[in-house]
Design a protein around this motif. Structure first.
Motif, short mmCIF file in Angstrom:
data_model
loop_
_atom_site.label_atom_id
_atom_site.label_comp_id
_atom_site.label_asym_id
_atom_site.label_seq_id
_atom_site.Cartn_x
_atom_site.Cartn_y
_atom_site.Cartn_z
N LYS A 262 -29.27 -2.80 -24.73
CA LYS A 262 -30.09 -2.57 -23.54
C LYS A 262 -29.37 -1.64 -22.57
O LYS A 262 -29.99 -0.75 -21.98
CB LYS A 262 -30.38 -3.92 -22.86
CG LYS A 262 -31.26 -3.80 -21.63
CD LYS A 262 -31.49 -5.15 -20.99
CE LYS A 262 -32.30 -5.04 -19.70
NZ LYS A 262 -32.47 -6.34 -19.04
N TRP A 263 -28.04 -1.82 -22.40
CA TRP A 263 -27.27 -0.92 -21.52
C TRP A 263 -27.37 0.52 -22.02
O TRP A 263 -27.54 1.45 -21.23
CB TRP A 263 -25.80 -1.33 -21.50
CG TRP A 263 -25.54 -2.71 -20.99
CD1 TRP A 263 -26.40 -3.52 -20.29
CD2 TRP A 263 -24.33 -3.45 -21.14
NE1 TRP A 263 -25.80 -4.71 -20.00
CE2 TRP A 263 -24.52 -4.71 -20.49
CE3 TRP A 263 -23.11 -3.20 -21.74
CZ2 TRP A 263 -23.54 -5.68 -20.47
CZ3 TRP A 263 -22.12 -4.17 -21.72
CH2 TRP A 263 -22.34 -5.41 -21.07
N GLU A 264 -27.26 0.68 -23.33
CA GLU A 264 -27.30 2.03 -23.90
C GLU A 264 -28.66 2.69 -23.64
O GLU A 264 -28.72 3.87 -23.26
CB GLU A 264 -27.03 1.97 -25.40
CG GLU A 264 -26.98 3.34 -26.06
CD GLU A 264 -26.71 3.26 -27.54
OE1 GLU A 264 -26.40 4.30 -28.14
OE2 GLU A 264 -26.84 2.16 -28.11
N ARG A 265 -29.74 1.95 -23.83
CA ARG A 265 -31.07 2.50 -23.58
C ARG A 265 -31.24 2.86 -22.10
O ARG A 265 -31.78 3.92 -21.76
CB ARG A 265 -32.14 1.49 -24.01
CG ARG A 265 -32.26 1.32 -25.52
CD ARG A 265 -33.52 0.56 -25.87
NE ARG A 265 -33.53 -0.79 -25.31
CZ ARG A 265 -33.08 -1.86 -25.95
NH1 ARG A 265 -32.57 -1.75 -27.17
NH2 ARG A 265 -33.13 -3.06 -25.38
N GLU A 266 -30.78 1.98 -21.21
CA GLU A 266 -30.89 2.24 -19.78
C GLU A 266 -30.06 3.46 -19.38
O GLU A 266 -30.48 4.27 -18.54
CB GLU A 266 -30.42 1.02 -18.99
CG GLU A 266 -31.35 -0.18 -19.09
CD GLU A 266 -30.80 -1.39 -18.36
OE1 GLU A 266 -29.62 -1.34 -17.94
OE2 GLU A 266 -31.53 -2.39 -18.22
N GLU A 267 -28.90 3.60 -19.99
CA GLU A 267 -28.02 4.72 -19.69
C GLU A 267 -28.69 6.05 -20.05
O GLU A 267 -28.73 6.99 -19.25
CB GLU A 267 -26.72 4.57 -20.47
CG GLU A 267 -25.67 5.60 -20.17
CD GLU A 267 -24.40 5.32 -20.95
OE1 GLU A 267 -23.32 5.37 -20.35
OE2 GLU A 267 -24.48 5.06 -22.17
N LYS A 268 -29.26 6.12 -21.24
CA LYS A 268 -29.93 7.35 -21.67
C LYS A 268 -31.15 7.64 -20.82
O LYS A 268 -31.40 8.79 -20.43
CB LYS A 268 -30.33 7.23 -23.15
CG LYS A 268 -29.17 7.29 -24.12
CD LYS A 268 -29.66 7.25 -25.55
CE LYS A 268 -28.50 7.39 -26.53
NZ LYS A 268 -28.97 7.36 -27.94
N GLU A 269 -31.92 6.60 -20.52
CA GLU A 269 -33.13 6.79 -19.74
C GLU A 269 -32.81 7.26 -18.33
O GLU A 269 -33.50 8.14 -17.78
CB GLU A 269 -33.93 5.49 -19.68
CG GLU A 269 -35.27 5.59 -18.97
CD GLU A 269 -36.19 6.60 -19.62
OE1 GLU A 269 -37.04 7.16 -18.89
OE2 GLU A 269 -36.08 6.83 -20.84
N THR A 270 -31.74 6.73 -17.75
CA THR A 270 -31.35 7.14 -16.40
C THR A 270 -30.95 8.61 -16.37
O THR A 270 -31.30 9.34 -15.44
CB THR A 270 -30.18 6.27 -15.89
OG1 THR A 270 -30.57 4.90 -15.94
CG2 THR A 270 -29.81 6.64 -14.47
N ILE A 271 -30.23 9.05 -17.40
CA ILE A 271 -29.82 10.46 -17.46
C ILE A 271 -31.03 11.36 -17.60
O ILE A 271 -31.13 12.41 -16.95
CB ILE A 271 -28.84 10.67 -18.62
CG1 ILE A 271 -27.51 9.97 -18.31
CG2 ILE A 271 -28.59 12.15 -18.87
CD1 ILE A 271 -26.52 9.99 -19.44
N ARG A 272 -31.99 10.97 -18.43
CA ARG A 272 -33.21 11.77 -18.60
C ARG A 272 -33.99 11.85 -17.29
O ARG A 272 -34.53 12.91 -16.95
CB ARG A 272 -34.07 11.18 -19.71
CG ARG A 272 -33.47 11.29 -21.11
CD ARG A 272 -34.49 10.94 -22.17
NE ARG A 272 -33.91 11.00 -23.49
CZ ARG A 272 -33.52 9.94 -24.18
NH1 ARG A 272 -33.66 8.72 -23.66
NH2 ARG A 272 -33.00 10.06 -25.39
#
Length: 580
Positions: A262-272
């Motif tokens: 979940k952290w990884e998905r949130e991290e990528k989404e935040t950067i996008r």
């Protein structure tokens, strides 16, 4: 995998060719087609994603055409097993038009609209941005591609690019490092001593022969290569699983693998989201932002001069103040400002607040990215002993990144006005700014922050280690499928050879085909032995022709043969003395 090699040059004085290459365009694209495409393809614009210092990219970054060289290098593509696919001669630096041409060629050769390419390239972020530009008319290619950056080159990119484009963060790549083209270049590079003096067709034929030989070596050893990769994937999975358990044990609160994903998905989404979010000052004319900043600096500097008791630096301060006053007068004349704005005006305060937030957030965001990179480089440095080439390179990057972080801190501290919001400090210290989890960063919500109460360093290690574990499992699944594909290919070749044998009437052809069938059966038997450990559900393998080598062929004995066998069986056994 895509990459360029600038060592395989050809001198313009080495002559011309009057005949086509013997291999035709088996490996190399036709020079005229490449140049025609580059002339019609626009890559003169600087890429939006300018996040590395690699000498690759647009026409702006490419090196000038060297007059003494007819060919400045070779650009090529290979699969994940380092099988050469397609190459072309370059006449310029590493322009983005070259990878676009090769990608189009590979898609045309595949003739499969559903095919999805995993493109691994040193500046994949720039290439994706280039293809996304409507002016280049290549947006349709994006539907069939996924972009990644090779494992070694990824550390030369900014942290957001490392998160979005790392081969360890991309599904479907397994443990592919993306550096296969570098190994092909290592094999081809020694040929430059002779190819630089050759005519165009002789040079192309020699390089094609070399690539075909390299491909033959790779295809011959593919079974062993797959098994070695499988062993590596299993070991990597075990080590990553152990490391992940240790990292989770260090967390002050319970953490599961689902939380880390979940952290990884949130991290990528935040950067996008950050990439697509407009700036704080969107909609405000640029001249107004510049005018407010200059006016604020003017008032702040004038106040500093009034408060200064030591007059040693007053001359320099007055000189700066005169320069700012002249800039303000120029802006006012150009845009028809009849009355100088006052700091108490509502419009002035509104613009200044947005400008202040944008400037400070931009610098702090940049500083935090640099802090991430420093943290990562420090972990990388610990993996390599002193004096090793890679370790020295990482040390150099550490020194460079530390200097960049100190400059970011200096830029922040140079803002002349006080912060207009309490979340911004008046000054920042480089020692504190080196910490990726510094409270100033976390309060700004610049990017993914993960789970509250867990140090950022633990979250980062957990994401990286779990990614390695997931990719290791994925690699094992990919290799099992590749084992099936190898066996299927060998069976198809065996069937084709059998059909050719049945339709042949010439003894010479039959002899060659039988030898080919025997070799295929040997190879299948060896591959089946290697693969059985990892994939027990392999098909039954034919060994008809291989068996005939070691046992006489079956036939119906004649009456004379039966009588002879009977007579021999009635004779007394030979004694030892009969041997002399």
């Amino acid at each position: 995998m895509l990459d360029a090699n600038f060592g395989l040059v050809r001198k313009a004085s080495s002559g011309t060719s009057y005949a086509a290459p013997h291999h035709g365009n088996r490996m190399f694209a036709e020079d005229q087609k490449v140049q025609s495409f580059l002339e019609s393809h626009s890559d003169a614009r600087k890429p939006d994603e300018d996040c590395s210092d690699f000498q690759a990219g647009s026409r702006i970054r490419s090196k000038n055409t060297q007059k003494k060289l007819d060919v400045t290098g070779v650009f090529g593509a290979a699969c994940r097993h380092e099988m050469p696919l397609q190459f072309l001669n370059m006449k310029h630096g590493e322009r983005l038009g070259y990878p676009v041409f090769l990608i189009r060629q590979l898609l045309q050769q595949a003739q499969n609209d559903k095919l999805r390419l995993h493109v691994i390239y040193d500046i994949a972020c720039n290439l994706k941005s280039h293809l996304s530009n409507p002016k280049n008319r290549q947006e349709h290619l994006l539907q069939q591609m996924q972009f990644s950056i090779p494992a070694f080159h990824i550390y030369g990119h900014k942290t957001p690019c490392q998160i979005l484009y790392s081969t360890r963060r991309q599904e479907g790549l397994g443990l592919t490092d993306g550096e296969g083209m570098e190994r092909i270049w290592s094999y081809l590079r020694p040929f430059f001593r002779i190819t630089k003096e050759m005519t165009p067709t002789h040079r192309q034929d020699l390089l094609t022969d070399a690539l075909l030989h390299y491909a033959k070596r790779k295809s011959t050893d593919i079974e062993m290569s797959i098994c070695l990769r499988m062993e590596k994937a299993e070991k990597t999975f075990t080590l990553a699983d152990e490391d992940l358990k240790q990292i989770i044990a260090q967390a002050p609160v319970p953490v599961s693998e689902e939380d880390i994903l979940k952290w990884e998905r949130e991290e990528k989404e935040t950067i996008r989201v950050q990439k697509s979010t407009p700036t704080y000052t969107a909609g405000i004319p640029r001249w107004q932002k510049e005018y407010v900043m200059k006016l604020t600096e003017f008032h702040a500097l004038r106040q500093e001069i009034a408060d200064t008791e030591d007059g040693s630096d007053l001359a320099a301060s007055h000189s700066i103040l005169r320069g700012i006053r002249e800039n303000l007068s120029t802006i006012e004349r150009k845009h028809g400002v009849s009355r100088r704005w006052k700091s108490s005006d509502g419009g002035f305060q509104r613009i200044l607040k947005k400008v202040d937030e944008e400037e400070r957030t931009k610098i702090l965001s940049k500083a935090r990215t640099q802090a991430w990179e420093l943290s990562h480089l420090l972990r990388m440095k610990a993996k390599f002993p002193e004096g090793q080439k890679t370790g020295n390179k990482v040390s150099g990057q550490l020194k460079t990144m530390s200097g960049k972080l100190e400059k970011s801190c200096a830029d922040y501290n140079a803002i002349r006005w006080d912060p207009l919001q309490t979340k911004f400090p008046r000054t920042i210290n480089p020692k504190e700014a080196r910490q990726p989890h510094w409270e100033v960063y976390t309060s700004l919500d610049l990017t993914f922050m993960g789970q509250e109460g867990i140090p950022h360093s633990i979250q980062r290690d957990a994401i990286d280690t779990l990614s390695k574990k997931v990719r290791s499992k994925e690699e094992q699944q990919m290799l099992q499928e590749e084992m099936k594909m190898v066996m299927k290919y060998l069976l198809q070749e065996h069937s084709k050879a059998e059909q050719a044998l049945q339709g042949s009437c010439k003894l010479e052809e039959q002899s060659v085909l039988i030898g080919h069938l025997v070799n295929l059966e040997k190879r299948m038997k060896f591959a089946g032995y290697l693969f059985a450990k990892y994939h027990p559900e392999l098909p039954d393998l034919p060994v008809d022709y291989l068996t005939r080598i070691y046992t006489p062929p079956s036939f119906q004995p004649s009456e004379v043969q039966l009588e002879l066998d009977e007579a021999l069986s009635e004779e007394e056994p030979m004694s030892e003395d009969d041997n002399y």
